[in-house]
Design a protein around this motif. Sequence first.
Motif, PDB file in Angstrom:
ATOM      1  N   ILE A  68      -0.012  -4.047  -5.832  1.00 60.55           N
ATOM      2  CA  ILE A  68       0.435  -2.734  -5.359  1.00 60.55           C
ATOM      3  C   ILE A  68      -0.742  -1.779  -5.473  1.00 60.55           C
ATOM      4  CG2 ILE A  68       1.992  -0.790  -5.707  1.00 60.55           C
ATOM      5  CD1 ILE A  68       4.046  -2.713  -6.842  1.00 60.55           C
ATOM      6  N   ILE A  69      -1.120  -1.191  -4.341  1.00 60.90           N
ATOM      7  CA  ILE A  69      -2.239  -0.250  -4.293  1.00 60.90           C
ATOM      8  C   ILE A  69      -1.689   1.150  -4.069  1.00 60.90           C
ATOM      9  CG2 ILE A  69      -4.368   0.389  -3.106  1.00 60.90           C
ATOM     10  CD1 ILE A  69      -4.552  -2.524  -2.135  1.00 60.90           C
ATOM     11  N   VAL A  70      -2.018   2.066  -4.951  1.00 56.14           N
ATOM     12  CA  VAL A  70      -1.647   3.474  -4.804  1.00 56.14           C
ATOM     13  C   VAL A  70      -2.917   4.244  -4.483  1.00 56.14           C
ATOM     14  CG1 VAL A  70      -0.621   5.500  -5.895  1.00 56.14           C
ATOM     15  CG2 VAL A  70       0.242   3.214  -6.443  1.00 56.14           C
ATOM     16  N   ALA A  71      -2.945   4.899  -3.331  1.00 62.68           N
ATOM     17  CA  ALA A  71      -4.138   5.613  -2.885  1.00 62.68           C
ATOM     18  C   ALA A  71      -3.914   7.112  -3.031  1.00 62.68           C
ATOM     19  CB  ALA A  71      -4.459   5.266  -1.435  1.00 62.68           C
ATOM     20  N   ILE A  72      -4.669   7.739  -3.906  1.00 65.72           N
ATOM     21  CA  ILE A  72      -4.509   9.158  -4.205  1.00 65.72           C
ATOM     22  C   ILE A  72      -5.702   9.953  -3.678  1.00 65.72           C
ATOM     23  CG2 ILE A  72      -3.171   8.598  -6.271  1.00 65.72           C
ATOM     24  CD1 ILE A  72      -5.639   9.366  -7.940  1.00 65.72           C
ATOM     25  N   SER A  73      -5.542  11.267  -3.621  1.00 64.67           N
ATOM     26  CA  SER A  73      -6.642  12.135  -3.214  1.00 64.67           C
ATOM     27  C   SER A  73      -7.657  12.245  -4.353  1.00 64.67           C
ATOM     28  CB  SER A  73      -6.105  13.521  -2.868  1.00 64.67           C
ATOM     29  OG  SER A  73      -7.161  14.433  -2.666  1.00 64.67           O
ATOM     30  N   VAL A 100      -5.097   1.707  -8.532  1.00 64.76           N
ATOM     31  CA  VAL A 100      -5.160   3.101  -8.088  1.00 64.76           C
ATOM     32  C   VAL A 100      -6.545   3.367  -7.520  1.00 64.76           C
ATOM     33  CG1 VAL A 100      -4.897   5.517  -8.751  1.00 64.76           C
ATOM     34  CG2 VAL A 100      -3.484   3.761  -9.848  1.00 64.76           C
ATOM     35  N   ILE A 101      -6.581   3.753  -6.237  1.00 70.64           N
ATOM     36  CA  ILE A 101      -7.850   4.026  -5.574  1.00 70.64           C
ATOM     37  C   ILE A 101      -7.822   5.444  -5.014  1.00 70.64           C
ATOM     38  CG2 ILE A 101      -8.057   1.586  -4.946  1.00 70.64           C
ATOM     39  CD1 ILE A 101      -7.485   2.469  -2.017  1.00 70.64           C
ATOM     40  N   GLU A 102      -8.984   5.918  -4.587  1.00 72.16           N
ATOM     41  CA  GLU A 102      -9.071   7.222  -3.950  1.00 72.16           C
ATOM     42  C   GLU A 102      -9.047   7.046  -2.440  1.00 72.16           C
ATOM     43  OE1 GLU A 102     -12.378   9.388  -5.514  1.00 72.16           O
ATOM     44  OE2 GLU A 102     -11.533   9.461  -7.550  1.00 72.16           O
ATOM     45  N   GLY A 103      -8.185   7.813  -1.788  1.00 67.58           N
ATOM     46  CA  GLY A 103      -8.026   7.716  -0.349  1.00 67.58           C
ATOM     47  C   GLY A 103      -9.078   8.493   0.405  1.00 67.58           C
ATOM     48  N   GLY A 104      -8.925   8.512   1.741  1.00 61.93           N
ATOM     49  CA  GLY A 104      -9.872   9.194   2.605  1.00 61.93           C
ATOM     50  C   GLY A 104      -9.353  10.521   3.109  1.00 61.93           C
ATOM     51  N   ILE A 156       0.856  -1.190   0.000  1.00 60.59           N
ATOM     52  CA  ILE A 156       0.000   0.000   0.000  1.00 60.59           C
ATOM     53  C   ILE A 156       0.887   1.234   0.000  1.00 60.59           C
ATOM     54  CG2 ILE A 156      -1.726   1.325   1.274  1.00 60.59           C
ATOM     55  CD1 ILE A 156      -2.718  -1.323   2.469  1.00 60.59           C
ATOM     56  N   LEU A 157       0.642   2.128  -0.950  1.00 63.66           N
ATOM     57  CA  LEU A 157       1.387   3.385  -1.045  1.00 63.66           C
ATOM     58  C   LEU A 157       0.396   4.533  -0.832  1.00 63.66           C
ATOM     59  CD1 LEU A 157       4.448   4.065  -1.937  1.00 63.66           C
ATOM     60  CD2 LEU A 157       3.366   4.975  -3.985  1.00 63.66           C
ATOM     61  N   PRO A 158       0.262   5.039   0.409  1.00 61.44           N
ATOM     62  CA  PRO A 158      -0.634   6.177   0.642  1.00 61.44           C
ATOM     63  C   PRO A 158      -0.062   7.440  -0.002  1.00 61.44           C
ATOM     64  CG  PRO A 158      -0.104   5.010   2.688  1.00 61.44           C
ATOM     65  CD  PRO A 158       0.881   4.558   1.655  1.00 61.44           C
ATOM     66  N   ALA A 159      -0.823   8.026  -0.916  1.00 62.60           N
ATOM     67  CA  ALA A 159      -0.361   9.226  -1.631  1.00 62.60           C
ATOM     68  C   ALA A 159      -1.465  10.275  -1.687  1.00 62.60           C
ATOM     69  CB  ALA A 159       0.087   8.845  -3.041  1.00 62.60           C
ATOM     70  N   ALA A 160      -2.304  10.303  -0.646  1.00 66.50           N
ATOM     71  CA  ALA A 160      -3.463  11.202  -0.650  1.00 66.50           C
ATOM     72  C   ALA A 160      -3.289  12.392   0.280  1.00 66.50           C
ATOM     73  CB  ALA A 160      -4.716  10.416  -0.258  1.00 66.50           C
ATOM     74  N   ASP A 174      -7.720   6.618   7.227  1.00 67.85           N
ATOM     75  CA  ASP A 174      -8.874   6.301   6.373  1.00 67.85           C
ATOM     76  C   ASP A 174      -8.409   5.758   5.026  1.00 67.85           C
ATOM     77  OD1 ASP A 174     -10.613   7.370   8.357  1.00 67.85           O
ATOM     78  OD2 ASP A 174     -10.258   9.379   7.581  1.00 67.85           O
ATOM     79  N   THR A 175      -7.330   6.326   4.521  1.00 68.96           N
ATOM     80  CA  THR A 175      -6.780   5.881   3.238  1.00 68.96           C
ATOM     81  C   THR A 175      -6.293   4.442   3.314  1.00 68.96           C
ATOM     82  OG1 THR A 175      -6.155   8.131   2.600  1.00 68.96           O
ATOM     83  CG2 THR A 175      -4.955   6.324   1.546  1.00 68.96           C
ATOM     84  N   VAL A 176      -5.528   4.132   4.357  1.00 72.94           N
ATOM     85  CA  VAL A 176      -5.019   2.771   4.507  1.00 72.94           C
ATOM     86  C   VAL A 176      -6.171   1.791   4.719  1.00 72.94           C
ATOM     87  CG1 VAL A 176      -3.592   1.244   5.923  1.00 72.94           C
ATOM     88  CG2 VAL A 176      -2.776   3.544   5.346  1.00 72.94           C
ATOM     89  N   ALA A 177      -7.178   2.186   5.488  1.00 72.52           N
ATOM     90  CA  ALA A 177      -8.324   1.308   5.720  1.00 72.52           C
ATOM     91  C   ALA A 177      -9.035   0.978   4.409  1.00 72.52           C
ATOM     92  CB  ALA A 177      -9.295   1.962   6.706  1.00 72.52           C
TER      93      ALA A 177
END
Length: 264
Positions: A51-56, A78-82, A7-11, A87-90
Amino acid sequence: MGRLAVILPAAGRSTRFGDPSQKKVYAELDGRAVWLRALDPFLTHGEVEQIIVAISPEDREMFDRRYRDKAAFLNLDVIEGGEERADTVARALGRIPPACDLVAIHDAARPCLTGELAAAVIAAGREHGAALLAIPVRDTIKRDGGDGLTTETVPRDGLYLAQTPQVFRRDWLEAAYARRDVGGPAATDDAQLVEAIGHRCVLVPGSAYNIKITAQEDLKLAAALLEIQSGRDRGRDPSPHPFEDEPPAWAELPKIDPNRLFGP
């Protein structure tokens, strides 16, 4: 053996970066975006399933315009974070397939991670259930009383600076996130949540080179560190990729004994 999800939090908002035109994870570093460099050590690791990239959400249009082809080529989810990092990691945890029993979380703003360090903490996480990169505190620590004046000098013995990746058994991480809102202060990293449900985390020696981009001047430092790591500044050929013909350096490291770090 199960598989690994990354998981790559990028939000994040990048409020301290000081550049209103772009967020730090999208700044170019030696010709490539910071977040793409942060992913490098995982792209050829043999255990990685996803590999999950979480963006704003506010960055979706820009991200698709700049990086859609790269994300598709690398098979990124690629998903949208919180609103907050937790929240993003969840949200990302909810996307992990059943085949993955181990989860690595790495800051999108840490572009100088080496393959050797990533492999070492992944191996420790698989063996012990929870592991993170960390370096010992070397500087003298002062506590501020809130008025700019010191109140004490904090002993630095046994203190470490936490880095990422942080690697966990999936079931431990999911249980920790299920209880993340139950009392106590907001967690500042994932290991804190896992510790809160009773699991101790193994400290794996990190590196001062594994910096996190916070302000714009950090980009210059990161560029210099990448030069050092590649050997270009000393006139040598770049180091071979740690997963090519030569065995990776981490494979020769001794197994980590948690008793050595924490006592029996």
